[in-house]
Design a protein around this motif. Structure first.
Motif, mmCIF file in Angstrom:
data_model
loop_
_atom_site.group_PDB
_atom_site.id
_atom_site.type_symbol
_atom_site.label_atom_id
_atom_site.label_comp_id
_atom_site.label_asym_id
_atom_site.label_seq_id
_atom_site.Cartn_x
_atom_site.Cartn_y
_atom_site.Cartn_z
ATOM 1 N N ASP A 174 4.068 -56.696 12.466
ATOM 2 C CA ASP A 174 5.110 -55.673 12.630
ATOM 3 C C ASP A 174 4.493 -54.280 12.651
ATOM 4 N N LEU A 175 3.615 -54.016 11.691
ATOM 5 C CA LEU A 175 3.009 -52.689 11.594
ATOM 6 C C LEU A 175 2.096 -52.407 12.777
ATOM 7 N N THR A 176 1.393 -53.415 13.225
ATOM 8 C CA THR A 176 0.529 -53.226 14.389
ATOM 9 C C THR A 176 1.363 -52.834 15.607
ATOM 10 N N ALA A 177 2.481 -53.522 15.811
ATOM 11 C CA ALA A 177 3.349 -53.199 16.947
ATOM 12 C C ALA A 177 3.958 -51.812 16.796
ATOM 13 N N LEU A 178 4.379 -51.481 15.577
ATOM 14 C CA LEU A 178 4.996 -50.172 15.331
ATOM 15 C C LEU A 178 3.987 -49.051 15.589
ATOM 16 N N LEU A 179 2.803 -49.190 15.033
ATOM 17 C CA LEU A 179 1.788 -48.149 15.198
ATOM 18 C C LEU A 179 1.295 -48.065 16.636
ATOM 19 N N ARG A 180 1.198 -49.209 17.313
ATOM 20 C CA ARG A 180 0.793 -49.198 18.712
ATOM 21 C C ARG A 180 1.793 -48.409 19.552
ATOM 22 N N ALA A 181 3.079 -48.653 19.339
ATOM 23 C CA ALA A 181 4.107 -47.929 20.093
ATOM 24 C C ALA A 181 4.072 -46.439 19.772
ATOM 25 N N ALA A 182 3.877 -46.104 18.495
ATOM 26 C CA ALA A 182 3.813 -44.689 18.113
ATOM 27 C C ALA A 182 2.553 -44.032 18.665
ATOM 28 N N TRP A 183 1.460 -44.766 18.719
ATOM 29 C CA TRP A 183 0.212 -44.215 19.250
ATOM 30 C C TRP A 183 0.335 -43.954 20.749
ATOM 31 N N GLU A 184 0.935 -44.911 21.459
ATOM 32 C CA GLU A 184 1.080 -44.768 22.910
ATOM 33 C C GLU A 184 2.198 -43.812 23.298
ATOM 34 N N GLY A 185 3.185 -43.655 22.398
ATOM 35 C CA GLY A 185 4.335 -42.817 22.736
ATOM 36 C C GLY A 185 5.362 -43.551 23.557
ATOM 37 N N THR A 186 5.400 -44.892 23.438
ATOM 38 C CA THR A 186 6.382 -45.677 24.159
ATOM 39 C C THR A 186 7.680 -45.733 23.382
ATOM 40 N N GLU A 187 8.704 -46.332 23.971
ATOM 41 C CA GLU A 187 9.999 -46.413 23.314
ATOM 42 C C GLU A 187 9.896 -47.281 22.051
ATOM 43 N N PRO A 188 10.622 -46.908 20.990
ATOM 44 C CA PRO A 188 10.607 -47.708 19.763
ATOM 45 C C PRO A 188 11.048 -49.135 20.040
ATOM 46 N N ARG A 189 10.435 -50.095 19.328
ATOM 47 C CA ARG A 189 10.767 -51.505 19.521
ATOM 48 C C ARG A 189 11.581 -52.015 18.347
#
Length: 365
Positions: free
Chosen positions: A350-365
């Motif tokens: 979960d945290l990996t996906a959350l941080l990946r999205a925040a790092w890339e600046g993609t839409e929240p999942r």
């Protein structure tokens, strides 16, 4: 605390209100500050303010605190309060026999005053020039060797706060927006923090309402005072709610990232917030409904997205200087700090996906 107003169960909770005087003194900060120092009986004040020209904190401090019995002007501050910086400030307080601390500035300045108070017991009077909210909490933080440690202690809670919206006029619109979104993050964590109760949620809801009114006005008219006054009011309420509810998942993530990678504090909160909200909201329907109502929108996520769009908020951690390999490095540290009562279980994936999205600046999942 497991019940909320409107549930079928009896309302049972314990709420702590921190002992602090708060003064909103538009255009009158110097006089209000002088009265607070007189009330303390202080005669050797250590005044803390950052030097940099960008925010002009030192200049503001001289104007606001120039009439006080200042024994020492201290201008060395830094984000996240590195321990060596704190130790030098503590030594200065001892050397100049300070009997009170006045901090004029943002979260880093207030944080340094707290670090001094933590070991000396000196009383603090805070004069904020941003919307960080640290002045209204008993939370301290210190950074050492890439790790940020936080705690709560009565000694670091400022005895009084003097708010004057005119002192925030030197804060540029983009930094005002990021600082204000940090305050929104306090509200969100206050909805489901470790000690969250109905009073915290009520304060947080009113704070979101004030912030969503005030922040767009600050961005649209940086020289106007009404928007900044709304935002200061909202930031104060947000901090009070957060101090009572305790640090939730969002702040655990941001504290780890800030300590590990020395990221700018407010901007990091602005980037991470929608991702944590999207993760937790489905598991906390009552909190989600309260946040949505405070934003005046159908859902909490939609309300936050609308506000962020109006503020041109930062969107990606990589734009703030976080390295891509920092995602994997941060996950274990965040996982170890996740509050036990987070609305939903949190895994490393979960945290990996959350941080990946925040790092890339993609839409929240």
């Amino acid at each position: 605390m497991t019940t909320t107003p409107g549930s079928d169960e009896r309302m049972r909770f314990e709420h702590r209100t921190l002992p602090q005087r708060v003064r909103f003194a538009p255009g009158d900060a110097a006089a209000a500050l002088a009265e607070e120092i007189t009330a303390l009986g202080a005669s050797r004040v250590m005044a803390i303010a950052a030097k940099g020209e960008a925010k002009g904190e030192a200049q503001v401090a001289r104007r606001v605190a120039g009439g006080l019995p200042v024994a020492h002007w201290h201008h060395e501050t830094a984000m996240h309060v590195p321990l060596p910086v704190a130790e030098r400030a503590r030594a200065a307080a001892r050397e100049h026999r300070a009997d009170a601390l006045v901090c004029v500035g943002g979260g880093s300045t207030t944080g340094l005053a707290k670090a001094v108070a933590l070991t000396t017991g000196l009383p603090i009077v805070a004069v904020p020039t941003t919307y960080a909210g640290s002045e209204a909490t008993d939370v301290w933080g210190l950074a050492e060797n890439g790790r940020k440690t936080t705690g709560a202690d009565d000694r670091v809670l400022p005895r009084a706060i003097v708010y004057d919206a005119s002192l925030t006029l030197t804060l540029p619109a983009d930094l005002s927006a990021a600082s204000g979104l940090n305050a929104v993050a306090h509200c969100v964590d206050a909805m489901w923090g470790p000690r969250a109760d109905p009073i915290d949620r009520a304060l947080a809801g009113e704070a979101i309402r004030a912030l969503r009114i005030g922040l767009p006005q600050v961005v649209a008219d940086p020289a106007g005072l009404p928007g900044r006054e709304h935002t200061l009011y909202g930031a104060y309420l947000a901090a009070v709610a957060f101090a009572s509810a305790g640090s939730g998942l969002h702040h655990k993530v941001c504290h780890v990232l800030g300590g590990m990678f020395d990221l700018p504090h407010a901007q990091t909160h602005a980037v991470v917030l929608p991702h944590v909200l999207a993760f937790n909201a489905p598991a906390a329907p009552d909190a989600e409904a309260r946040i949505a109502a405070a934003f005046g929108d159908d859902t909490a996520i939609a309300g936050l997205d609308r506000l962020r769009a109006r503020l041109h908020a930062p969107r990606a951690l990589r734009d703030l200087g976080m390295p891509e390999d920092g995602i994997a490095a941060a996950v274990p540290a965040v996982l170890a700090a996740v509050p036990a009562n987070n609305p939903r279980p949190v895994t490393a994936d979960d945290l990996t996906a959350l941080l990946r999205a925040a790092w890339e600046g993609t839409e929240p999942r």
